[in-house]
Design a protein around this motif. Structure first.
Motif, PDB file in Angstrom:
ATOM      1  N   CYS A   1     -51.423 -12.332  41.063  1.00  0.00           N
ATOM      2  CA  CYS A   1     -51.620 -12.553  39.624  1.00  0.00           C
ATOM      3  C   CYS A   1     -51.405 -11.257  38.852  1.00  0.00           C
ATOM      4  N   LEU A   2     -51.034 -11.411  37.585  1.00  0.00           N
ATOM      5  CA  LEU A   2     -50.909 -10.256  36.696  1.00  0.00           C
ATOM      6  C   LEU A   2     -52.312  -9.853  36.241  1.00  0.00           C
TER       7      LEU A   2
ATOM      8  N   ASN B   1     -51.275  -2.696  39.156  1.00  0.00           N
ATOM      9  CA  ASN B   1     -51.963  -2.371  37.893  1.00  0.00           C
ATOM     10  C   ASN B   1     -53.360  -1.832  38.140  1.00  0.00           C
ATOM     11  N   TRP B   2     -54.080  -2.483  39.065  1.00  0.00           N
ATOM     12  CA  TRP B   2     -55.495  -2.130  39.242  1.00  0.00           C
ATOM     13  C   TRP B   2     -55.671  -1.230  40.447  1.00  0.00           C
ATOM     14  N   ILE B   3     -56.121  -0.022  40.192  1.00  0.00           N
ATOM     15  CA  ILE B   3     -56.325   0.955  41.266  1.00  0.00           C
ATOM     16  C   ILE B   3     -57.760   1.455  41.172  1.00  0.00           C
ATOM     17  N   VAL B   4     -58.448   1.485  42.320  1.00  0.00           N
ATOM     18  CA  VAL B   4     -59.786   2.075  42.347  1.00  0.00           C
ATOM     19  C   VAL B   4     -59.618   3.524  42.776  1.00  0.00           C
ATOM     20  N   PRO B   5     -59.925   4.476  41.873  1.00  0.00           N
ATOM     21  CA  PRO B   5     -59.700   5.882  42.217  1.00  0.00           C
ATOM     22  C   PRO B   5     -60.531   6.289  43.438  1.00  0.00           C
ATOM     23  N   ALA B   6     -59.959   7.182  44.261  1.00  0.00           N
ATOM     24  CA  ALA B   6     -60.669   7.647  45.458  1.00  0.00           C
ATOM     25  C   ALA B   6     -62.024   8.221  45.050  1.00  0.00           C
TER      26      ALA B   6
ATOM     27  N   ILE C   1     -61.082  -8.288  40.328  1.00  0.00           N
ATOM     28  CA  ILE C   1     -59.709  -8.022  39.877  1.00  0.00           C
ATOM     29  C   ILE C   1     -58.782  -7.858  41.080  1.00  0.00           C
ATOM     30  N   LEU C   2     -59.250  -7.171  42.123  1.00  0.00           N
ATOM     31  CA  LEU C   2     -58.405  -6.987  43.316  1.00  0.00           C
ATOM     32  C   LEU C   2     -58.118  -8.324  43.998  1.00  0.00           C
ATOM     33  N   TYR C   3     -59.091  -9.223  43.959  1.00  0.00           N
ATOM     34  CA  TYR C   3     -58.886 -10.557  44.526  1.00  0.00           C
ATOM     35  C   TYR C   3     -57.678 -11.223  43.863  1.00  0.00           C
ATOM     36  N   TYR C   4     -57.645 -11.194  42.526  1.00  0.00           N
ATOM     37  CA  TYR C   4     -56.523 -11.833  41.808  1.00  0.00           C
ATOM     38  C   TYR C   4     -55.232 -11.052  41.991  1.00  0.00           C
ATOM     39  N   GLN C   5     -55.328  -9.726  41.989  1.00  0.00           N
ATOM     40  CA  GLN C   5     -54.120  -8.910  42.171  1.00  0.00           C
ATOM     41  C   GLN C   5     -53.479  -9.206  43.535  1.00  0.00           C
ATOM     42  N   ASN C   6     -54.327  -9.331  44.560  1.00  0.00           N
ATOM     43  CA  ASN C   6     -53.806  -9.591  45.910  1.00  0.00           C
ATOM     44  C   ASN C   6     -53.190 -10.976  46.028  1.00  0.00           C
TER      45      ASN C   6
ATOM     46  N   LYS D   1     -51.919 -23.312  32.241  1.00  0.00           N
ATOM     47  CA  LYS D   1     -53.170 -22.701  32.711  1.00  0.00           C
ATOM     48  C   LYS D   1     -52.892 -21.827  33.924  1.00  0.00           C
ATOM     49  N   GLY D   2     -53.650 -20.758  34.053  1.00  0.00           N
ATOM     50  CA  GLY D   2     -53.542 -19.922  35.251  1.00  0.00           C
ATOM     51  C   GLY D   2     -52.348 -18.978  35.253  1.00  0.00           C
ATOM     52  N   THR D   3     -51.591 -18.946  34.135  1.00  0.00           N
ATOM     53  CA  THR D   3     -50.448 -18.016  34.052  1.00  0.00           C
ATOM     54  C   THR D   3     -50.763 -16.900  33.060  1.00  0.00           C
ATOM     55  N   GLY D   4     -49.966 -15.867  33.087  1.00  0.00           N
ATOM     56  CA  GLY D   4     -50.187 -14.728  32.191  1.00  0.00           C
ATOM     57  C   GLY D   4     -51.264 -13.816  32.750  1.00  0.00           C
ATOM     58  N   MET D   5     -51.661 -12.834  31.970  1.00  0.00           N
ATOM     59  CA  MET D   5     -52.582 -11.810  32.482  1.00  0.00           C
ATOM     60  C   MET D   5     -54.021 -12.321  32.609  1.00  0.00           C
TER      61      MET D   5
END
Ligand code: MF3
Ligand code: CO
Length: 285
Positions: A32-33, A8-13, A24-29, A223-227
């Motif tokens: 997490c949603l 979902n989370w992309i940092v554009p070049a 956000i990348l910490y949670y994505q990795n 707790k801790g579930t969902g986006m």
């Protein structure tokens, strides 16, 4: 075969790497949603939603001042339509997926999505949810309140009050970089503590550029579930609290009206919120 899921989370070049990207990348990795970029509203979009919310609140204030025994729910719908259009806006429910009226009016055992109707006359003791959603310059806002017609029974009054507290409790549980499940967990705990139940089939939602966006905001859960919820996201919290069982059904005659299975009363309050660095700000106050 290994299927790669697009994150979902992309940092554009070439884009600068912000503190928000890092979190956000910490949670994505961790698996997490996390939201996609389009769910984070720009300052200009937030201003648009805020202005839409001002009209939406004006509609509900008008309903609050006019609603009384003897009125039909269609009379309420006319107030909503005339005020909204008179202020250069559009009632979002009108023709939304075939919905025929400008707001939802949900009386007693109707949970939500009740259709205003000239034959439904409000009576002393009724508890009524009026759910109003506004489109202004393409920006959506969404809120609902309960109205008690005259005086009602202590049980129904308590249901209305606890449902409102559930919205507050949910709001206060929402901190930046919390999860949707933190909100739902707090709401369900408060409802259950008071002997009530939480409807599971319908939820809050992202809002702003469309009527219903991601994420789903469930009013129960762990707790801790969902986006993950981050500053700049706009969404509703709109708990539906039942006096009896949480189960509901949809009226087959109109395919809209949601009713409690045990036909005991239900109550709901809703606001549109902006997540900020300091927690939630109400955009429909
Ligand atoms: N206002 C409702 C909500 O809170 C949605 C109603 S859809 C409609 O999300 F078509 F019934 F208006
Ligand atoms: Co809503």
């Amino acid at each position: 075969m290994v299927r790669k899921i697009k994150p979902n989370w992309i940092v554009p070049a070439g884009a600068e790497f912000t503190e928000m990207d890092k979190k956000i990348l910490y949670y994505q990795n961790k698996g997490c949603l996390v939201p996609s970029r389009k769910l984070i509203k720009t300052p200009e979009q937030i201003e648009g939603i805020r202005r839409s919310g001002v009209i939406n609140t004006g509609v509900l204030d008008l309903v609050a001042s006019e609603i009384k025994a003897g009125m039909s729910t269609l009379d309420i719908d006319r107030l909503v339509y005339d005020y909204t259009v008179g202020h250069g806006a559009i009632p979002a429910p009108l023709n939304y997926e075939g919905f025929p009226k400008s707001c939802c009016t949900s009386v007693n055992e109707v949970v939500c999505h009740g259709i205003p109707n000239e034959f439904e006359i409000l009576e002393e003791g009724d508890i009524v949810n009026v759910d109003v959603s506004t489109i202004l310059d393409g920006y959506y806002s969404d809120a609902s309140r309960m109205f008690v017609i005259g005086r009602t029974t202590p049980e129904k009054q308590k249901l209305v009050d606890v449902a409102r507290e559930c919205l507050e409790v949910g709001m206060n549980a929402a901190r930046p970089y919390c999860f949707v499940g933190d909100i739902g967990n707090a709401i369900a705990n408060h409802a259950h503590k008071n002997g009530f139940t939480v409807v599971r089939d319908l939820c809050g939602h992202g809002v702003g550029l469309e009527f219903h966006e991601e994420p789903d905001v469930e009013h129960y859960g762990r707790k801790g579930t969902g986006m993950l919820l981050v500053p700049g996201m706009v969404f509703t919290i709109e708990p539906m609290i039942n006096m009896g069982d949480w189960r509901v059904f949809v009226d087959e005659d109109d395919d809209w009206t949601v009713v409690t299975e045990d036909e005991l009363p239900s109550a709901q309050w809703e606001h549109t919120f902006l997540m900020t660095d300091a927690g939630l700000e109400i955009l429909t106050y």
